[in-house]
Write a protein that holds these residues in place. Structure first.
Motif, mmCIF file in Angstrom:
data_model
loop_
_atom_site.group_PDB
_atom_site.id
_atom_site.type_symbol
_atom_site.label_atom_id
_atom_site.label_comp_id
_atom_site.label_asym_id
_atom_site.label_seq_id
_atom_site.Cartn_x
_atom_site.Cartn_y
_atom_site.Cartn_z
ATOM 1 N N SER A 1 -61.209 66.973 12.128
ATOM 2 C CA SER A 1 -61.508 68.331 13.420
ATOM 3 C C SER A 1 -61.946 67.321 14.601
ATOM 4 C CB SER A 1 -61.657 69.378 12.958
ATOM 5 O OG SER A 1 -61.687 70.157 14.200
ATOM 6 N N ARG B 1 -60.459 72.344 22.846
ATOM 7 C CA ARG B 1 -60.076 70.792 22.798
ATOM 8 C C ARG B 1 -59.291 70.594 24.429
ATOM 9 N NH1 ARG B 1 -57.793 69.085 17.399
ATOM 10 N NH2 ARG B 1 -54.850 69.135 18.138
ATOM 11 N N GLY C 1 -48.967 71.016 12.129
ATOM 12 C CA GLY C 1 -49.836 70.356 13.043
ATOM 13 C C GLY C 1 -50.337 71.239 14.109
ATOM 14 N N ARG C 2 -50.706 70.902 14.796
ATOM 15 C CA ARG C 2 -51.640 72.193 15.693
ATOM 16 C C ARG C 2 -50.487 71.730 16.501
ATOM 17 N NH1 ARG C 2 -53.505 72.245 12.055
ATOM 18 N NH2 ARG C 2 -55.524 72.236 11.016
ATOM 19 N N ASP C 3 -50.112 70.017 17.227
ATOM 20 C CA ASP C 3 -49.056 70.491 18.646
ATOM 21 C C ASP C 3 -47.870 69.777 18.806
ATOM 22 O OD1 ASP C 3 -50.267 67.967 17.280
ATOM 23 O OD2 ASP C 3 -50.676 66.920 19.027
ATOM 24 N N ARG D 1 -56.927 63.195 9.485
ATOM 25 C CA ARG D 1 -57.704 63.361 8.041
ATOM 26 C C ARG D 1 -57.830 61.598 7.749
ATOM 27 N NH1 ARG D 1 -58.652 67.717 5.018
ATOM 28 N NH2 ARG D 1 -57.872 69.690 6.084
ATOM 29 N N GLY E 1 -51.355 66.453 10.275
ATOM 30 C CA GLY E 1 -53.259 67.095 9.970
ATOM 31 C C GLY E 1 -53.652 66.132 8.562
ATOM 32 N N ALA E 2 -53.009 65.671 8.458
ATOM 33 C CA ALA E 2 -53.116 64.299 7.110
ATOM 34 C C ALA E 2 -53.706 62.996 8.405
ATOM 35 C CB ALA E 2 -52.352 63.740 6.271
ATOM 36 N N ASP F 1 -47.073 65.969 7.049
ATOM 37 C CA ASP F 1 -48.004 66.678 7.553
ATOM 38 C C ASP F 1 -48.695 66.119 8.155
ATOM 39 O OD1 ASP F 1 -50.634 67.210 7.413
ATOM 40 O OD2 ASP F 1 -51.142 67.157 4.714
HETATM 41 O O1 DC Z 1 -53.791 70.580 9.347
HETATM 42 P P1 DC Z 1 -55.380 69.878 8.473
HETATM 43 O O2 DC Z 1 -55.922 71.827 8.350
HETATM 44 O O3 DC Z 1 -54.751 69.186 7.706
HETATM 45 O O4 DC Z 1 -55.564 69.111 9.955
HETATM 46 C C1 DC Z 1 -56.982 68.684 9.964
HETATM 47 C C2 DC Z 1 -57.564 68.637 11.171
HETATM 48 O O5 DC Z 1 -56.824 67.902 11.849
HETATM 49 C C3 DC Z 1 -57.389 69.547 12.356
HETATM 50 O O6 DC Z 1 -58.466 70.413 12.019
HETATM 51 C C4 DC Z 1 -56.898 69.959 13.374
HETATM 52 C C5 DC Z 1 -56.388 67.990 13.829
HETATM 53 N N1 DC Z 1 -54.557 68.203 13.789
HETATM 54 C C6 DC Z 1 -54.700 67.898 15.012
HETATM 55 O O7 DC Z 1 -55.667 67.844 15.645
HETATM 56 N N2 DC Z 1 -53.168 67.969 15.433
HETATM 57 C C7 DC Z 1 -52.840 68.090 14.318
HETATM 58 N N3 DC Z 1 -50.978 67.990 14.450
HETATM 59 C C8 DC Z 1 -52.215 67.815 13.427
HETATM 60 C C9 DC Z 1 -54.030 67.816 12.941
#
Ligand code: DC
Length: 421
Positions: A100, A187, A129-131, A40, A36-37, A34
C-alpha cells in the motif's frame, strides 16, 4: 464489436473482489489478473533490496531491473519476481502494508499500469484492483466496485488467516484494513474510488455465489444490449444509404420512453426499421412460431422480441409486456396484429388502458419498395406523431369495448400521419 470483454473489479481489501473474479474467470473462460499482487511484488522487491521508498533514483533502478512474471490461470495467479515464486510470501502482513505504501509512488504505478494494459489489451480478462475502472481501463466493458463493511471484511481475512494457521487478532486485521483503506483512497495518484460508470456491489450480506451470479447477470444483460445497439447502428446505416431514410418530426424521437409505440405494418422489416431509429432499447411482440428456428430464436431474443401465441389469450406474453412497461421500457405493438390484417385488434387498447401508458403513433411508408428507394425514386419515410397521453383515456372504464375503441383511434391517428409526408 469486441467479443471478449475487459471486466474491471475494484474495491478495498477483502471486499470479495478476488474470490469473485477468480470464479467469474473460470465460468467465462477468461484470464484473471490480480493487480494487487503486482504492487505486493514491488513492495517485496524494495524490501529485499533495502530500498528507501523516498529514494526515487534507487526505485527507478529497481523497477528497470525487476522482472515480474504472472502465470495466470482461471483459478488464480502465480507470481514470480526475477524467476522466484513469491506467491505465498507477498501475502504476509509486512508486504501487505508495504504494498500500500509503495503503491502511492508515481513511477511504480506507471510501470504497473503499463504492464496491466499490455496484459488486458486483447480483452478476455477480469482484472481486480483499486484503479482498474478509473485509470488502467477507463473504457472497460464492465466495471464493478465491490464494497463491504469493515467488520465483515476483517472477519473474512481473520478466517482466511486462521485456516492457514496464522496467529493474528481480529482487531489487528481490522486496524490494518482501516489504515489501508485510508492510505489507498487518499493518495494523490489513482486513488481507490468508484468509477462513475461502475456498478457498486455491497457484498456484506452476500454469499460468494450471489456475488458471482449478480455480476454474471449484469454481464449477460450488457452483452445483449451491446449486440442490440450494434444491430441498430448497422441497420440505421443501411436505412440511410440504401433505403434513403427520411424521418419526419425527428425531434419527437427524443421523448420516446416508457410508452407503447404503435405503427402500421406493411413489411417484415418495419419492426426493425422503427427499432433502429428509436434511441434506447424497445421491445417487440412476434408470433411464437418464429421461435421454433433455433438460430432465429437466438437473434430475436437479442433484439428484445417477446413471443406471442396467436389465436388465444397468451397470459405469459401479457405478463412479460406488463413487466417490460413497468420497468420503464417501451414496447412496439402493431394495432393490426399482422401485415395482412384487415381489422384492428383490441390488444393495444387493453395494454394502454390497463397500464395507463402513453401511446406514440408512428407511420412507416415505402418499406415494401426497396428497389424504388434504392434507385432514388422513393424514400423510406418514418413519421413520428405527438404522443397520445394516458391522461386522455384515464377516465375510460376497463371494458372490451373501450379497448377496441382506443385501438381504432390509435390506428386512425397512425393513418392520418400519411398526410404529413
Ligand atoms: O488487492 P491487494 O490487497 O492485494 O492490494 C495490495 C495493495 O496494492 C493495496 O493496498 C493497494 C495496492 N493496489 C493499488 O494501488 N492498485 C491496484 N490496482 C491494486 C492494488
Amino acid at each position: 464489436m469486441r467479443k471478449r470483454f475487459v471486466i474491471a473489479i475494484d474495491g478495498p481489501g477483502a471486499s470479495g473482489k478476488s474470490t469473485t473474479a477468480k470464479l467469474l474467470a473460470k465460468k467465462m473462460k477468461y484470464i484473471y489478473i490480480d493487480t494487487g499482487a503486482m504492487y505486493r511484488a514491488c513492495g517485496l522487491c524494495s524490501l529485499e533490496n533495502n530500498i528507501d521508498l523516498k529514494d526515487i533514483k534507487a526505485l527507478e533502478k529497481m523497477l528497470d531491473n525487476m522482472e515480474i512474471q504472472i502465470k495466470y490461470s482461471q483459478t488464480g495467479n502465480q507470481i514470480f519476481l526475477n524467476g522466484k515464486d513469491i506467491s505465498s510470501r507477498i501475502r504476509e502482513a509486512d508486504i501487505t502494508k508495504l504494498s500500500s505504501e509503495i503503491a502511492v509512488i508515481d513511477i511504480v504505478r506507471k510501470k504497473m499500469v503499463e504492464l496491466q494494459r499490455q496484459i488486458g489489451k486483447d480483452g478476455g480478462v477480469i482484472m481486480d484492483g483499486r484503479d482498474i475502472g478509473t485509470v488502467v481501463f477507463p473504457n472497460a466493458d464492465f466495471k464493478f466496485f465491490m464494497i463491504a463493511d469493515v467488520e465483515t471484511r476483517a472477519l473474512r481475512r481473520w478466517k482466511e488467516a486462521k485456516d492457514k494457521g496464522e496467529k493474528i487478532s481480529l482487531n489487528d486485521i481490522e486496524k490494518e484494513l482501516v489504515w489501508r483503506d485510508r492510505n489507498d483512497s487518499t493518495r494523490d495518484i489513482a486513488p481507490l474510488k468508484q468509477a462513475e460508470d461502475a456498478i457498486a456491489v455491497d457484498t456484506s450480506d452476500m454469499t460468494i455465489q450471489e456475488q458471482v451470479d449478480f455480476i454474471l447477470n449484469v454481464i449477460k444483460k450488457g452483452k445483449r444490449r451491446k449486440i442490440y445497439s450494434f444491430i441498430c447502428i448497422t441497420l440505421y446505416f443501411f436505412m440511410r444509404v440504401v433505403w434513403r431514410l427520411e424521418i419526419i418530426h425527428k425531434e419527437r424521437l427524443e421523448s420516446i420512453e416508457n410508452c407503447i409505440i404503435a405503427a402500421n405494418h406493411i413489411s417484415a422489416f418495419d419492426p426493425l426499421f422503427i427499432g433502429a431509429i428509436i434511441p434506447g432499447e424497445i421491445y417487440y411482440l412476434a408470433k411464437a412460431e418464429l421461435f421454433k428456428n433455433k438460430l432465429l430464436e437466438k437473434l430475436l431474443k437479442h433484439v428484445n422480441v417477446i413471443p406471442v401465441k396467436r389465436g388465444r389469450i397468451d397470459k405469459g406474453a401479457i405478463r412479460v409486456v406488463n413487466e417490460v412497461l413497468q420497468k420503464g421500457h417501451s414496447i412496439m405493438i402493431f394495432p393490426e396484429g399482422t401485415r395482412k390484417a384487415t381489422s384492428v385488434k383490441a390488444g393495444i387498447g387493453k395494454f394502454a388502458l390497463q397500464l395507463q401508458k402513453d401511446i406514440r403513433p408512428i407511420f412507416i411508408k415505402n418499406s415494401t419498395d426497396f428497389w424504388k428507394c434504392f434507385s432514388g425514386k422513393r424514400r423510406l419515410q418514418i413519421i413520428i406523431a405527438e404522443k397520445i397521453k394516458a391522461e386522455s383515456f384515464s377516465q375510460l372504464e376497463d371494458t372490451k369495448e373501450n379497448y377496441r375503441n382506443l385501438a381504432s383511434n390509435v390506428m386512425k391517428k397512425i393513418l392520418e400521419l400519411e398526410n404529413e409526408c
